[in-house]
Design an enzyme around this catalytic site. Structure first.
Site, PDB file in Angstrom:
ATOM      1  N   HIS A 142       0.051   4.285   8.616  1.00  0.00           N
ATOM      2  CA  HIS A 142       0.470   3.044   8.985  1.00  0.00           C
ATOM      3  C   HIS A 142       2.269   3.078   8.521  1.00  0.00           C
ATOM      4  O   HIS A 142       2.851   2.543   9.310  1.00  0.00           O
ATOM      5  CB  HIS A 142      -0.217   1.917   8.393  1.00  0.00           C
ATOM      6  CG  HIS A 142       0.017   1.331   7.059  1.00  0.00           C
ATOM      7  ND1 HIS A 142      -0.438   2.132   5.831  1.00  0.00           N
ATOM      8  CD2 HIS A 142       1.062   0.364   6.348  1.00  0.00           C
ATOM      9  CE1 HIS A 142       0.150   1.434   4.701  1.00  0.00           C
ATOM     10  NE2 HIS A 142       1.033   0.539   5.073  1.00  0.00           N
ATOM     11  N   ALA A 151       0.802  -1.240   0.077  1.00  0.00           N
ATOM     12  CA  ALA A 151       0.122  -0.146   0.120  1.00  0.00           C
ATOM     13  C   ALA A 151       0.773   1.236   0.025  1.00  0.00           C
ATOM     14  O   ALA A 151       0.624   2.400  -0.684  1.00  0.00           O
ATOM     15  CB  ALA A 151      -1.008   0.096   1.180  1.00  0.00           C
ATOM     16  N   GLU A 152       1.927   1.044   0.651  1.00  0.00           N
ATOM     17  CA  GLU A 152       2.668   2.331   0.873  1.00  0.00           C
ATOM     18  C   GLU A 152       4.207   1.789   1.083  1.00  0.00           C
ATOM     19  O   GLU A 152       4.420   0.810   1.805  1.00  0.00           O
ATOM     20  CB  GLU A 152       2.575   3.488   1.871  1.00  0.00           C
ATOM     21  CG  GLU A 152       1.375   4.454   1.303  1.00  0.00           C
ATOM     22  CD  GLU A 152       0.149   4.143   1.423  1.00  0.00           C
ATOM     23  OE1 GLU A 152      -0.702   4.574   0.854  1.00  0.00           O
ATOM     24  OE2 GLU A 152      -0.057   2.958   2.104  1.00  0.00           O
ATOM     25  N   THR A 153       5.070   2.648   0.557  1.00  0.00           N
ATOM     26  CA  THR A 153       6.668   2.681   0.844  1.00  0.00           C
ATOM     27  C   THR A 153       6.993   3.822   1.387  1.00  0.00           C
ATOM     28  O   THR A 153       6.803   4.821   0.921  1.00  0.00           O
ATOM     29  CB  THR A 153       7.585   2.225  -0.568  1.00  0.00           C
ATOM     30  OG1 THR A 153       7.349   0.698  -1.019  1.00  0.00           O
ATOM     31  CG2 THR A 153       9.139   2.340  -0.126  1.00  0.00           C
TER      32      THR A 153
END
Length: 275
Positions: free
Chosen positions: A77, A46-48
């Site tokens: 998160h 979802a994210e780096t």
């Protein structure tokens, strides 16, 4: 070939294979935006989260987040995961943060963020997002529901809350992801919970994430929303995705303080061709 330190962290989780996955990559200096985006796509989380030492004196680190398709204004998160990497004594980057039990991040659109190590795990303070009741028929059609809807009037990104009757309705949602992908906003579906005070699911297909497993940014919206409805500043929350996750939310002025844990699943080296 350039080598970059790499962590895969499960955030808002006290065991592996739960919570929300994030990659965390401390850098010596900023790479090009195209390279950061390519790494985000390669990691396919979802994210780096990318962090670089902040030389302005305004914070400990600079922080940016990339989904597989775009840079985002705020990601809770992955911020928690970055704090975990920099503060956990079992991670080698703890030495970069000294003996402090807190770390601050300067961001481009979300202001100054802080992660603090506490006995129960970590606390993350995010700027709250306020909402007002609105209308968005095509969004409700994509969710296949008829329910009150609330639109963000502040915050780093456009957000919609859909208020359902109970946890069963939240769990039963089967959105039309293709239709939702045309709506460029984070969609939060929430209701009173069965075993926690509230429950939610979060959909962001327009940002390359059909359903986000456990979302700090969403709870920065839910914290003032539910604090007003529950009549108290602190409550428990459960995000009912397939991976799922629990946290405690507390309204503290203009900040949502989210409490949760993190687990390091992979620590290694990312091999990057020379730019």
């Amino acid at each position: 070939m350039t080598t970059l330190p790499y962590w895969h962290v499960d955030a808002f989780a006290n065991r592996p294979f739960a919570g929300n996955q994030a990659a965390v990559m401390p850098l010596a200096s900023w790479l090009s935006d195209a390279t950061l985006q390519a790494i985000g796509e390669e990691n396919n989380f979802a994210e780096t989260a990318f962090v670089v030492r902040d030389t302005s004196g305004g914070a400990d680190w600079e922080l940016r987040w990339f989904t597989p398709t775009s840079e985002v204004a705020l990601c809770g998160h992955a911020t928690l995961a970055a704090g975990h990497v920099l503060l956990d004594p079992d991670n080698r980057f703890r030495s970069e943060s000294g003996d402090s039990d807190s770390v601050t991040f300067r961001t481009r659109k979300a202001g100054l963020l802080e992660v603090r190590r506490v006995e129960s795990g970590y606390e993350l303070a995010l700027p709250i997002t306020k909402v007002e009741e609105g209308e968005y028929p095509s969004l409700l059609n994509a969710l296949h529901v008829s329910a009150p809807l609330f639109e963000s009037v502040s915050g780093a990104e456009q957000t919609t809350i859909v208020l359902l009757e109970n946890e069963a309705e939240v769990r039963a949602l089967e959105p039309d992801m293709r239709a939702l992908a045309k709506i460029d906003r984070m969609v939060i579906c929430t209701a009173p919970g069965d075993e926690t005070d509230i429950v939610s699911r979060v959909f962001v297909p327009g940002g390359g994430i059909d359903e986000d497993p456990v979302t700090g940014g969403a709870h920065a919206v839910l914290t003032p929303f539910w604090a007003a409805r529950l009549g108290r500043p602190e409550f428990t929350a459960f995000q009912a995705s397939a991976r799922s996750g629990k946290m405690t939310c507390r309204l503290d002025g203009d900040r949502a303080v989210l409490s949760g844990d993190c687990v390091t699943v992979v620590e290694g080296t990312f091999l990057l061709p020379q730019e």
